[in-house]
Every structure is written in C-alpha cells, then in structure tokens.
Design a protein around this motif. Structure first.
Motif, PDB file in Angstrom:
ATOM      1  N   TYR A  40       0.838  -1.189   0.000  1.00  0.00           N
ATOM      2  CA  TYR A  40       0.000   0.000   0.000  1.00  0.00           C
ATOM      3  C   TYR A  40       0.875   1.242   0.000  1.00  0.00           C
ATOM      4  O   TYR A  40       1.964   1.235   0.580  1.00  0.00           O
ATOM      5  CB  TYR A  40      -0.895   0.029   1.252  1.00  0.00           C
ATOM      6  N   GLU A  46      -3.977   0.258  -2.401  1.00  0.00           N
ATOM      7  CA  GLU A  46      -3.209  -0.939  -2.735  1.00  0.00           C
ATOM      8  C   GLU A  46      -2.511  -0.708  -4.074  1.00  0.00           C
ATOM      9  O   GLU A  46      -3.143  -0.334  -5.050  1.00  0.00           O
ATOM     10  CB  GLU A  46      -4.145  -2.140  -2.824  1.00  0.00           C
ATOM     11  N   PHE A  75       3.828   0.406   2.523  1.00  0.00           N
ATOM     12  CA  PHE A  75       3.545  -0.527   3.609  1.00  0.00           C
ATOM     13  C   PHE A  75       3.246  -1.892   3.017  1.00  0.00           C
ATOM     14  O   PHE A  75       2.388  -2.011   2.144  1.00  0.00           O
ATOM     15  CB  PHE A  75       2.354  -0.044   4.444  1.00  0.00           C
ATOM     16  N   ARG A  77       1.679  -5.391   3.801  1.00  0.00           N
ATOM     17  CA  ARG A  77       0.733  -5.935   4.772  1.00  0.00           C
ATOM     18  C   ARG A  77       0.523  -7.413   4.482  1.00  0.00           C
ATOM     19  O   ARG A  77       0.123  -7.781   3.371  1.00  0.00           O
ATOM     20  CB  ARG A  77      -0.597  -5.189   4.653  1.00  0.00           C
ATOM     21  N   GLU A  79      -1.485 -10.793   5.687  1.00  0.00           N
ATOM     22  CA  GLU A  79      -2.693 -11.130   6.423  1.00  0.00           C
ATOM     23  C   GLU A  79      -2.998 -12.615   6.266  1.00  0.00           C
ATOM     24  O   GLU A  79      -3.045 -13.123   5.144  1.00  0.00           O
ATOM     25  CB  GLU A  79      -3.837 -10.294   5.848  1.00  0.00           C
ATOM     26  N   VAL A  84      -2.432 -10.361  11.341  1.00  0.00           N
ATOM     27  CA  VAL A  84      -2.052  -9.326  10.371  1.00  0.00           C
ATOM     28  C   VAL A  84      -0.725  -8.739  10.821  1.00  0.00           C
ATOM     29  O   VAL A  84      -0.518  -8.502  12.008  1.00  0.00           O
ATOM     30  CB  VAL A  84      -3.110  -8.199  10.302  1.00  0.00           C
ATOM     31  N   THR A  86       2.271  -5.704   9.497  1.00  0.00           N
ATOM     32  CA  THR A  86       2.558  -4.635   8.549  1.00  0.00           C
ATOM     33  C   THR A  86       4.009  -4.207   8.691  1.00  0.00           C
ATOM     34  O   THR A  86       4.536  -4.157   9.802  1.00  0.00           O
ATOM     35  CB  THR A  86       1.635  -3.417   8.786  1.00  0.00           C
TER      36      THR A  86
END
Length: 93
Positions: A40, A46, A75, A77, A79, A84, A86
């Motif tokens: 992101y 995104e 960032f 990320r 998941e 999650v 980051t």
C-alpha cells in the motif's frame, strides 16, 4: 521450508530497507492457510499484490520488485486467517 513450523505468524524486517529496486521479507506461518500479502502507498491505496492464496506452514521469502513504482514510503501488509502484520519500507531511486 523448515521441518518444524514456526510458533507464530511473523513478518520479518525488509532487507534491504531503504531499497532500490527490490526488497525481500520473510513470512513465518505456524500452519497451512490462505495468506494475502499486499503493498500500500501512504494514502492507503493498494499498489501491488505479492501473494494471494494458499501457503504452507514454514518460512517463506517474498521479494517485491518496485522498479515501476515512484520513490517513497510503502507498507507491506501480510494477512492470514488469524493474524495481520505490517512493515514500512522506503523506496529510494
């Protein structure tokens, strides 16, 4: 992949960071499952998908080639169904 699954879901520090044009991170999964790893920008949009789908338990290395992106902070990320994580990375061209 390791013989023993990691105890917990973790996303390692990106290396190198700052980077140009690519950086790598390791993700540790305690169990098989669906994992989504996306990138992101600072606006929360995104800008890339590094992995989407099933991943086996163990440690995996993910590399992001950002040669088509502009310099700045991003960032990463990761998941899973239960966790999650980051990571902030900086692209310097």
């Amino acid at each position: 992949d390791t013989l023993y699954a990691p105890a917990e879901f973790t996303l390692s520090k990106a290396y190198p960071n700052p980077f140009n044009p690519s950086t790598s991170l390791s993700i540790a999964l305690p169990a098989d499952g669906v994992v989504n790893i996306s990138v992101y920008n600072v606006m929360g949009q995104e800008v890339g998908v590094l992995h989407s789908g099933n991943m086996t338990a163990g440690t995996h290395t993910i590399t992001w080639d950002a040669s088509s992106m502009t310099s700045g902070v991003y960032f990463v990320r990761a998941e899973s169904t239960s966790s999650v994580a980051t990571q902030k990375v900086m692209l310097m061209k």
